[in-house]
Design an enzyme around this catalytic site. Structure first.
Site, mmCIF file in Angstrom:
data_model
loop_
_atom_site.group_PDB
_atom_site.id
_atom_site.type_symbol
_atom_site.label_atom_id
_atom_site.label_comp_id
_atom_site.label_asym_id
_atom_site.label_seq_id
_atom_site.Cartn_x
_atom_site.Cartn_y
_atom_site.Cartn_z
ATOM 1 N N GLU B 285 72.934 5.985 -11.475
ATOM 2 C CA GLU B 285 72.641 7.381 -12.095
ATOM 3 C C GLU B 285 73.718 8.493 -11.688
ATOM 4 O O GLU B 285 74.033 9.498 -12.421
ATOM 5 C CB GLU B 285 71.242 7.708 -11.747
ATOM 6 C CG GLU B 285 70.492 8.973 -12.259
ATOM 7 C CD GLU B 285 69.149 9.136 -11.800
ATOM 8 O OE1 GLU B 285 68.587 8.383 -11.370
ATOM 9 O OE2 GLU B 285 68.703 10.457 -12.292
ATOM 10 N N SER B 322 66.757 12.135 -8.752
ATOM 11 C CA SER B 322 67.057 11.026 -9.213
ATOM 12 C C SER B 322 65.642 10.316 -9.750
ATOM 13 O O SER B 322 64.644 10.872 -9.331
ATOM 14 C CB SER B 322 67.508 9.917 -8.160
ATOM 15 O OG SER B 322 67.268 8.630 -8.729
ATOM 16 N N LYS B 361 53.558 7.611 1.688
ATOM 17 C CA LYS B 361 53.545 6.508 1.033
ATOM 18 C C LYS B 361 52.215 6.234 0.425
ATOM 19 O O LYS B 361 52.006 5.578 -0.687
ATOM 20 C CB LYS B 361 54.221 5.244 1.565
ATOM 21 C CG LYS B 361 55.532 5.443 1.951
ATOM 22 C CD LYS B 361 56.372 5.131 0.689
ATOM 23 C CE LYS B 361 57.917 5.282 0.905
ATOM 24 N NZ LYS B 361 58.825 5.535 -0.191
ATOM 25 N N GLU B 364 51.845 8.292 -2.466
ATOM 26 C CA GLU B 364 52.621 7.787 -3.529
ATOM 27 C C GLU B 364 52.084 6.563 -4.157
ATOM 28 O O GLU B 364 52.017 6.669 -5.644
ATOM 29 C CB GLU B 364 54.218 7.357 -3.009
ATOM 30 C CG GLU B 364 55.117 6.996 -4.073
ATOM 31 C CD GLU B 364 56.266 6.643 -3.349
ATOM 32 O OE1 GLU B 364 57.333 7.201 -3.644
ATOM 33 O OE2 GLU B 364 56.429 5.897 -2.731
ATOM 34 N N CYS B 502 63.001 8.070 8.305
ATOM 35 C CA CYS B 502 61.924 7.310 8.375
ATOM 36 C C CYS B 502 61.572 6.889 9.668
ATOM 37 O O CYS B 502 60.394 6.611 10.264
ATOM 38 C CB CYS B 502 61.844 5.989 7.429
ATOM 39 S SG CYS B 502 62.530 6.589 5.707
#
Ligand SMILES: Cc1cc2nc3c(=O)[nH]c(=O)nc-3n(C[C@H](O)[C@H](O)[C@H](O)COP(=O)(O)O)c2cc1C
Ligand code: SF4
Ligand code: FES
Lengths: 416, 575, 138
Positions: B285, B322, B361, B364, B502
């Site tokens: 991308e 992205s 997460k 998410e 992270c």
């Protein structure tokens, strides 16, 4: 026989067209240093409760570098039993304004605030009008009375938080923050409102300053005792026949005389059970201790403090726990809640008192109360916490038979 | 220099040093609760009070500057007495009861109150808690607040505001009712919370913790009809041994695999695999958008805390993100398609679990556009608890390898764990995709390390030098976004919500024994030690990735890849 | 806090004068104006007992129960008013006419017991006088 000494009191003075601001005019002609000198000579101590010398505060503020300084009048009066600032705000507001402007001129501040507690609706209205008129008349603004002194004053309404009376909380509050105290140092005169040097003075202190510059320091110094000069506005309330605001020359009588001669004696029973000489943050005095002169030093000598000048009389047959509960609830509700000892300590004390409505305290409970009191006094962040248990502890000290259980034999053995 | 005496020892310190720091310099430990090195001074708990020049009023060491000639007593009888009482009050405010007690508390082994109790030598507890009856906040998919356990030290407030630059928490009310709350008491799930979990790391008590998924995972594992697969994120392997007593940064990849197999997972996979995939998709991308000059810079999309941040605060820039899903979600999507096919299992029966250093997460995985591909997300802490409660000490286990299908990993994926990692890996691949050659100087050092804002220029060929940026921690993300808004030119910018990336995630083990900076540094060393010891270091060299494209996806950016591996975002603003 | 030329407290008071409380969207705007997280603005407002983030009764009745007023039997007054309104401390009547608050010192300790009805202060009250005043609130 004590009688009032009128130094601050006088006829109502609210209409700006009837007042010529002689004190301010004189100040402007004296110059900053001389004004401060005169205030220092008067030996005026701040009337907001802490008793800090006003002359010293102003001269420290004048010395501060920086081109922006603020001057704040603390009209957030809220300690139970205190209403003398309201008296001045309602009856003699122009004197307060004059004192404020004299102070601002002396320390070099060009912007000021008067912070009036939100519940004082009448004083707010009075001041709103005065400020409008003063701006119209050019008494606020640029080149005041032809001098090079520029000054503007903004009214800020409080919104129901006693702790905002503390000068650092008050500054936070004007800044739009929660009204919690700040850690000192830095002190407001170093780093106050919006980070700039800031003087905070009590309403009565400023009214005194106006009269001192008006009449000359000499007249003020001549009144009172060596360590307490001038007069003091006293708020008399509680179990007393003639409550109200009285102006008293320091040292001219005893507490007892004030209560009897001015206050018309006790209204609930024949004599007081105890008297609170300076508001809820000061220790109680027993009837036999009331024979002390009315001055900072004499009351200190008697084991309490003159505080804000709120004398509350509690009659003979009053229930102590009820009274303790009122005191404790005030502190519990009004702590800013920032520092743990003050918030949690006052909450625990209130909880314990609530469980003892008809029951005496054990020795161990009293010890816990005392330990909490010590911890708050030593470790709380601001004056509210530090003095929050003075009154309660003094009542426990002075009325042990009424409050504390006899130590039983079995307990003595167990404690060993 | 300022000279003073602390506990009869002469000390000399720089002007501006606090008494707390000065005492630490001579190895005197003064207990604290509301103090945290990286945050502003609050001075609320007052545990750090000390005697200065014998004064009646004790001074908070955290907020008092050392001065010439001070005589300081940090543990005088009076100080110790006052501290004991203060601590009694604090514990009484902490509401330990049947429902809320140390044994069931998320912080049973990392509770700071217990550390402080030991430091003080607490010998009495005479006050009972006064029940406040506050309701738990279950509004968030990621984080639970238990306000009854909150001692209002304000650390979460300051962390969120000062380090993350958001400020979803504030003190509200006054006096005994003072509490930490969110805007209009709406709860964390209904305000601009990014779910990063940094507040959890700062909380000294168990008042903040992740939404637990472990019960669901146990149930799935016990259910014979379910095929339960698990993925482990790169940052987990350098932290998972910590709850078992190991130092941060201890690499326990093989032991983790082994432990998860013992727990009964049917497949144990490495998120690194889909991390490569992310790089391939994102790299493709980037190359496309750079050549077509299409909505530059490209902003990375793998940190879900960052995604929620940009959705709230910079919704105008969503088109720059992205579209590649995060590695976690790519794994979920593939597990229920490609893997199901390969393994011959009905996708309905597959339960996908991830072990992540991250609380965001969890949110998410619950985003509607993710189709529930990932069923459960465990934080590193939760995984540690599960392993422990299965009677396993991870440190004692032999190493085992990840299962094969998605399991071969190169270093490029491991460095995803650290800030700058995605950028570095993507650069390696982008360079290859554009030039067909390998990037020689493979360690792209300027994008590594704990500096909050990093920039680099990478010459690709004569015509093209890629301008890249890296930001970690959301305050830095905001700064970077402001630079972009002001027109600074970038091609590609990596964002991570958590300070350090992270490895400093909100789901990582909490250390009561060291600062988060120290733990971060050690974990970082662990990550790079894995990376430099690996042979295969470029995503595009991974044979399994090649196989996946050949057999299933076609090529990077293909229609199928788009359907499975890409996503879209929601403009949230402040509502 | 950024020094907007307006003083926060005054701005908030004015908003409250308009709406009777400080609605959510106004807090959002204050956050922007004073460049602060909205949670902080909310927390600041909640600090002050005279500021409300939810609608109150048309008449806010505040009765002082601090020490000096207590000695003037504020408690009896309080009970009578509570009984009349059927409200506890902090409650608002279902017809949105009254909100009752037991408050600390109102600064009229020499003239207790004291009751405030919105901005207006009533002193030296008896139960009868207080109920008359309330009956006039419509
Ligand atoms: C809890 C607390 C409440 C206070 N309330 C007031 C007040 O209502 N009015 C006041 O003038 N000072 C009050 N003070 C004292 C102020 O902090 C400050 O010392 C005073 O305004 C200074 O003015 P002065 O020097 O003229 O006395 C209070 C202090 C504390 C700690
Ligand atoms: S002493 Fe009480 S009022 Fe003062 S800072 Fe501490 S909590 Fe706030
Ligand atoms: S650590 Fe110093 S007051 Fe909390």
């Amino acid at each position: 026989m004590v009688i009032e000494k009128k130094f601050l009191k006088g006829n109502p003075l609210k209409d700006i067209s009837e007042y010529d601001f002689p004190g301010l005019r004189r100040a402007l002609s004296l110059g900053q240093e001389n004004v401060i000198q005169e205030i220092s000579d008067s030996m005026l101590l701040g009337r907001g409760g802490a008793g800090f010398p006003t002359g010293t505060k102003w001269s420290l503020a004048l010395e501060q570098a920086g081109d922006k300084k603020y001057f704040i009048c603390n009209a957030d009066e809220g300690e139970p039993g205190t209403f003398k600032d309201r008296f001045l705000l309602e009856e003699r507001p122009l004197k307060v304004l004059e004192g404020l402007m004299i102070g601002a001129y002396a320390v070099g501040a060009d912007e000021g605030f008067i912070y009036i507690r939100g519940e004082y609706d009448l004083p707010i209205k009075i001041f709103r009008e005065i400020l409008e008129d003063a701006r119209d008349e050019g008494i606020l603004g640029k080149n005041i009375f032809g001098s090079d002194f520029d000054f503007d004053l903004t009214l800020v309404r409080g919104a129901g938080a006693y702790v905002c009376g503390d000068e650092t909380s008050l500054i936070n509050s004007i800044e739009g923050k929660r009204g919690i105290s700040r850690i000192k140092p830095p002190y407001p005169i170093q780093e106050g409102l919006f980070g700039n040097p800031t003087v905070v003075n009590n309403v009565e202190s400023l009214a005194c300053a106006a009269e001192i510059i008006n009449k000359g320091a000499g007249e003020f110094v001549a009144l009172g005792t060596d360590n307490s000069r001038g007069t003091k506005l006293v708020s008399l309330s509680g179990d007393i026949n003639l409550p109200g605001v009285y102006e008293i020359e320091f040292g001219c009588g005893t507490l007892e005389e004030i209560i009897n001669d001015l206050g018309g004696g006790v209204s609930y029973g024949n004599k007081p059970k105890f008297v609170i000489p300076g508001g809820l943050s000061t220790a109680a005095l027993l009837p036999e201790e009331l024979n002390c002169g009315y001055s900072y030093e004499d009351i200190e000598e008697a084991g309490s403090s003159l505080g804000s000048g709120a004398i509350i009389v509690v009659g003979e047959s009053r229930d102590l726990v009820e009274i303790l509960l009122k005191v404790s609830r005030f502190y519990m509700d009004e702590t800013c809640g920032t520092c743990f000892p003050c918030r949690e300590g006052n909450k625990q004390i209130n909880f314990m008192l609530n469980q003892h409505k008809n029951k005496k305290f054990t020795r161990q409970e009293v010890e816990i109360i005392k330990d909490i009191g010590d911890a708050i006094a030593a470790a709380a962040r601001c004056g509210l916490g530090q003095t929050s248990l003075s009154l309660i502890e003094s009542i426990f000290d002075k009325f042990p038979e009424e409050l504390i259980e006899e130590v039983r034999h079995s307990e003595k053995v167990r404690n060993r | 220099m300022k000279r003073l005496e602390i506990d009869n020892i002469e000390v000399e310190v720089e002007p501006g040093t606090t008494l707390l720091e000065a005492a630490r310099k001579i190895n005197v430990n003064i207990p604290t609760l509301c103090y945290e090195e990286e945050l502003s001074i609050f001075g609320g708990c007052r545990l750090c009070v000390v005697e200065v020049n014998g004064g009646e009023l004790l001074k908070p060491a955290c907020a008092t500057e050392a001065d010439d000639g001070m005589i300081v007593k940090t543990h005088s009888p009076r100080v110790r007495e006052v501290r004991q009482t203060l601590f009694e009050l604090i514990i009484a405010s902490h509401d330990i009861s049947c429902e809320l007690n140390c044994l069931t508390c998320t912080r049973q082994s990392s509770c700071e109150l217990r550390v402080v109790a030991e430091d003080i030598g607490i010998s009495r507890m005479r006050l009972n808690p006064i029940y406040r009856g506050l309701e738990k906040d279950f509004s968030s998919h990621s984080i639970v607040r238990e306000p009854n356990k909150c001692i209002t030290c304000d650390r979460c407030i300051r962390k969120c505001e000062e380090i993350q630059g958001i400020g979803i928490f504030a003190n509200s009310a006054r006096g005994p009712e003072t509490e930490v709350t969110t805007f209009q008491d709406k709860g964390m799930g209904n305000v601009e919370c990014t779910n990063c979990g940094q507040c959890i790391i700062s909380c000294p008590t168990g008042a903040l913790h992740e939404v637990y998924h472990s019960e669901g995972v146990w149930d799935a594992l016990y259910d014979e009809n379910k095929h339960v697969v698990v993925q482990t994120a790169p940052a987990v392997r350098v932290a998972i041994a910590e709850p078992f007593g190991a130092e941060p940064g201890t690499v326990a990849t093989g032991q983790l695999v082994s432990a998860l197999k013992r727990l009964g997972f049917d497949g144990v996979f490495d998120t690194n695999f889909t991390a490569y995939l992310t790089i391939m998709e994102e790299g493709t991308e980037v190359v496309k958008r750079v050549t077509e000059n299409d909505n530059l810079p490209v902003l990375t999309s793998c940190s879900p805390g960052w995604i929620k941040f940009i959705e709230h605060f910079y919704p105008d820039y969503l088109k720059n993100l992205s579209t590649a899903k995060s590695p976690q979600q790519m794994f979920g999507a593939l597990a229920k398609t490609y893997y199901a096919e390969q393994a011959g299992v009905d996708p309905e029966d597959i339960v996908v679990v991830s072990i992540m250093p991250c609380t965001a997460k969890k949110f998410e995985s619950r985003r509607p556009e993710m189709n529930g591909d990932v069923d459960f997300v465990l934080t590193t802490r939760e995984a540690g608890m599960m392993i422990k409660s299965a009677g396993i000490n991870i440190c004692d286990l032999p190493e085992e390898n990840y299962d094969n299908l998605m399991g071969v990993s190169s270093g490029a994926g491991d460095i995803f764990a650290a800030s700058g990692g995605v950028m570095e890996a993507a650069l390696r691949s982008a360079y290859y995709l554009i030039t067909g050659e390998e990037l020689e100087d493979i360690d792209i050092k300027p994008v590594r390390g704990l500096t909050g804002l990093k920039k680099a220029e990478v010459p690709i060929n004569e015509d093209l030098t890629l301008k890249v940026g890296v930001a970690h921690g959301l305050s830095n993300a905001r700064k970077m976004m402001e630079l972009i808004k002001e027109g600074e030119e970038f091609h590609f910018v990596e964002f991570m919500a958590c300070p350090g990336g992270c490895i400093g995630g909100g789901g990582q083990p909490i250390r009561a024994d060291m600062t988060s900076e120290e733990a971060l540094q050690k974990r970082l060393e662990g990550v790079y030690s894995i990376d430099s010891s690996k042979k295969m270091r470029r995503s595009h060299e991974n044979p399994m990735i090649q196989k996946l494209y050949d057999e299933f996806l076609g090529k990077p950016g293909s229609h199928k890849a788009h359907k499975l591996l890409h996503t879209e975002y929601t403009a949230r603003g402040l509502n | 806090m950024k020094k907007s030329n307006d003083i926060f407290l005054e701005t908030v008071h004015n908003i409250q004068q308009t709406y009777g409380y400080i609605p959510e969207r106004e807090i959002n705007q204050l956050a922007e104006k004073f460049d602060q997280p909205r949670a902080k603005i909310y927390g600041a407002i909640k600090f002050y007992s005279m500021l409300y983030t939810e609608p109150t009764g048309k008449y806010i009745i505040r009765i002082c129960d601090s020490l000096s007023c207590h000695l003037k039997d504020s408690h009896d007054l309080l009970l009578a008013v509570q009984d009349y309104l059927g409200l506890e401390d902090g409650e608002t009547s279902s017809d949105q006419l009254f909100t009752l608050e037991i408050v600390e010192c109102l600064g009229h300790c020499g003239e207790g017991p004291v009751m405030m009805v919105n901005d207006k202060m009533y002193t030296e009250l008896t139960k009868g006088k207080a109920l008359e005043i309330l009956q006039d609130c419509k």
